[in-house]
Write an enzyme that holds these catalytic residues in place. Structure first.
Site, PDB file in Angstrom:
ATOM      1  N   LYS A  10       0.852  -1.197   0.000  1.00  0.00           N
ATOM      2  CA  LYS A  10       0.000   0.000   0.000  1.00  0.00           C
ATOM      3  C   LYS A  10       0.880   1.236   0.000  1.00  0.00           C
ATOM      4  O   LYS A  10       2.056   1.220   0.362  1.00  0.00           O
ATOM      5  CB  LYS A  10      -0.928   0.011   1.227  1.00  0.00           C
ATOM      6  N   PRO A  94       9.592  -4.632  -0.072  1.00  0.00           N
ATOM      7  CA  PRO A  94      10.705  -4.333   0.836  1.00  0.00           C
ATOM      8  C   PRO A  94      10.235  -4.210   2.280  1.00  0.00           C
ATOM      9  O   PRO A  94       9.139  -3.704   2.551  1.00  0.00           O
ATOM     10  CB  PRO A  94      11.237  -2.993   0.307  1.00  0.00           C
ATOM     11  N   GLY A  98       7.573   1.410   4.682  1.00  0.00           N
ATOM     12  CA  GLY A  98       6.420   2.285   4.574  1.00  0.00           C
ATOM     13  C   GLY A  98       5.375   1.794   3.601  1.00  0.00           C
ATOM     14  O   GLY A  98       4.450   2.528   3.252  1.00  0.00           O
ATOM     15  N   LEU A  99       5.495   0.518   3.175  1.00  0.00           N
ATOM     16  CA  LEU A  99       4.576  -0.050   2.194  1.00  0.00           C
ATOM     17  C   LEU A  99       3.622  -1.075   2.796  1.00  0.00           C
ATOM     18  O   LEU A  99       2.821  -1.689   2.076  1.00  0.00           O
ATOM     19  CB  LEU A  99       5.374  -0.702   1.045  1.00  0.00           C
ATOM     20  N   GLY A 100       3.702  -1.281   4.107  1.00  0.00           N
ATOM     21  CA  GLY A 100       2.740  -2.147   4.785  1.00  0.00           C
ATOM     22  C   GLY A 100       2.920  -3.623   4.552  1.00  0.00           C
ATOM     23  O   GLY A 100       1.978  -4.402   4.781  1.00  0.00           O
ATOM     24  N   GLY A 102       4.539  -6.130   6.136  1.00  0.00           N
ATOM     25  CA  GLY A 102       4.325  -7.000   7.285  1.00  0.00           C
ATOM     26  C   GLY A 102       2.861  -7.064   7.675  1.00  0.00           C
ATOM     27  O   GLY A 102       2.325  -8.146   7.965  1.00  0.00           O
ATOM     28  N   SER A 103       2.179  -5.921   7.669  1.00  0.00           N
ATOM     29  CA  SER A 103       0.758  -5.884   8.000  1.00  0.00           C
ATOM     30  C   SER A 103      -0.063  -6.665   6.976  1.00  0.00           C
ATOM     31  O   SER A 103      -1.018  -7.367   7.323  1.00  0.00           O
ATOM     32  CB  SER A 103       0.270  -4.437   8.052  1.00  0.00           C
ATOM     33  N   ASP A 136      -2.290  -0.917  10.431  1.00  0.00           N
ATOM     34  CA  ASP A 136      -2.537  -1.026   8.999  1.00  0.00           C
ATOM     35  C   ASP A 136      -3.249  -2.316   8.613  1.00  0.00           C
ATOM     36  O   ASP A 136      -3.757  -2.431   7.495  1.00  0.00           O
ATOM     37  CB  ASP A 136      -1.222  -0.956   8.213  1.00  0.00           C
TER      38      ASP A 136
END
Length: 280
Positions: A10, A94, A98-100, A102-103, A136
């Site tokens: 995201k 990555p 900041g791309l979420g 893990g969430s 997130d």
């Protein structure tokens, strides 16, 4: 028995930090968009009660310090199951970027186990579990391409106003701690209101929406953020912004050819990771 779920990345087109709560979390207002870049998360039921998570080529946090393992444990405890779970993540997003990622992986584990175990939890019940793992996670369970998120990120309203667009993601190949960014935010104001934005009719209108209260904190330590934004704009982006707590920066482009050309240009000679993606 196993299931494979695509766990999308995201970006935040808007990230307003409204203030800190007594519990240590921050109230936010965010416009979040799901992307075509994804991890592939395979979840299998195995004998015994052990939960394992493997991610070939990437060293993960040990045991249930890993968010995907915590998601499996939370789901099993909530539903009263005592089976073992093996999770394998083909990681393309990555980490700490900041791309979420893990969430999104955690959300995929919840979805897969709900299916495998026939638990029948509703989307709302899964989101209530997800917010216990991370702010997130509920977004990746809501099913919308774009959503306006408030509270700590758990209150979601689908946002169908996204015009056709293509994004270029640029990551300078270092990680940023979300906790560190929020600890150094230094709120000097509190917005009394952050309204859900009107639907933009043109790409230029979409670019005018872009804002992120966390960007100044991350860029103060990492000047690469400003340089990436400058180069994205020079490559034809109508707008550029850091996503989440960073360090990934995205640029907004009108067409796939322009996005692909910009991604190749910014990767050349920089060592940066780039990807041309679109909302899904």
């Amino acid at each position: 028995m196993q299931r494979t779920i695509l766990a999308p990345a995201k970006v935040n087109l808007i990230l307003d930090v409204l203030g800190q709560r007594p519990d240590g979390y921050h109230d936010v207002a965010m416009l979040m968009v799901r992307l075509s870049l994804h991890d592939r998360v395979t979840v299998a039921l195995v004998p015994g009660g052990e939960i394992t998570v493997a991610c070939p080529g990437l060293e993960l946090a040990a045991g249930e310090q890993n968010i995907a393992a915590r998601a499996a444990r939370l789901f099993l405890d909530h539903t009263g199951n005592r089976c073992g779970v093996a999770v394998v993540i083909d990681k393309q997003i990555p980490a700490a970027a900041g791309l979420g990622g893990g969430s999104s992986d955690a959300a995929a584990v919840l979805l897969a186990l709900n299916d495998l175990l026939g638990a029948g939890l509703s989307r709302g019940e899964l989101q209530a579990l997800g917010v216990r793992l991370g702010a997130d996670v509920p977004f990746f369970l809501c099913g919308a391409t774009a959503a306006w998120a408030t509270g700590i990120g758990e209150r979601l309203e689908p946002w169908p106003g996204l015009p056709p667009c293509h994004l270029v993601l640029v990551n300078p190949r270092f990680a940023v701690s979300t906790a560190w960014v929020y600890q150094n935010l230094g709120l000097t104001h509190r917005r009394h209101m952050s309204k859900i934005p009107r639907f933009p009719e043109k790409m230029a209108d979409l670019a005018l929406l872009l804002r992120n209260d966390l960007e100044a904190v991350t860029s103060s330590r990492h000047p690469e953020i400003a340089e990436i934004k400058r180069r994205l704009t020079a490559a034809g982006a109508c707008g550029a912004l850091m996503s989440g707590s960073g360090p990934t920066v995205f640029g907004v482009f009108a067409g796939p050819a322009a996005a692909a050309a910009a991604a190749a240009q910014l990767a050349s000679g920089t060592g940066w990771w780039t990807a041309a993606v679109s909302p899904v």
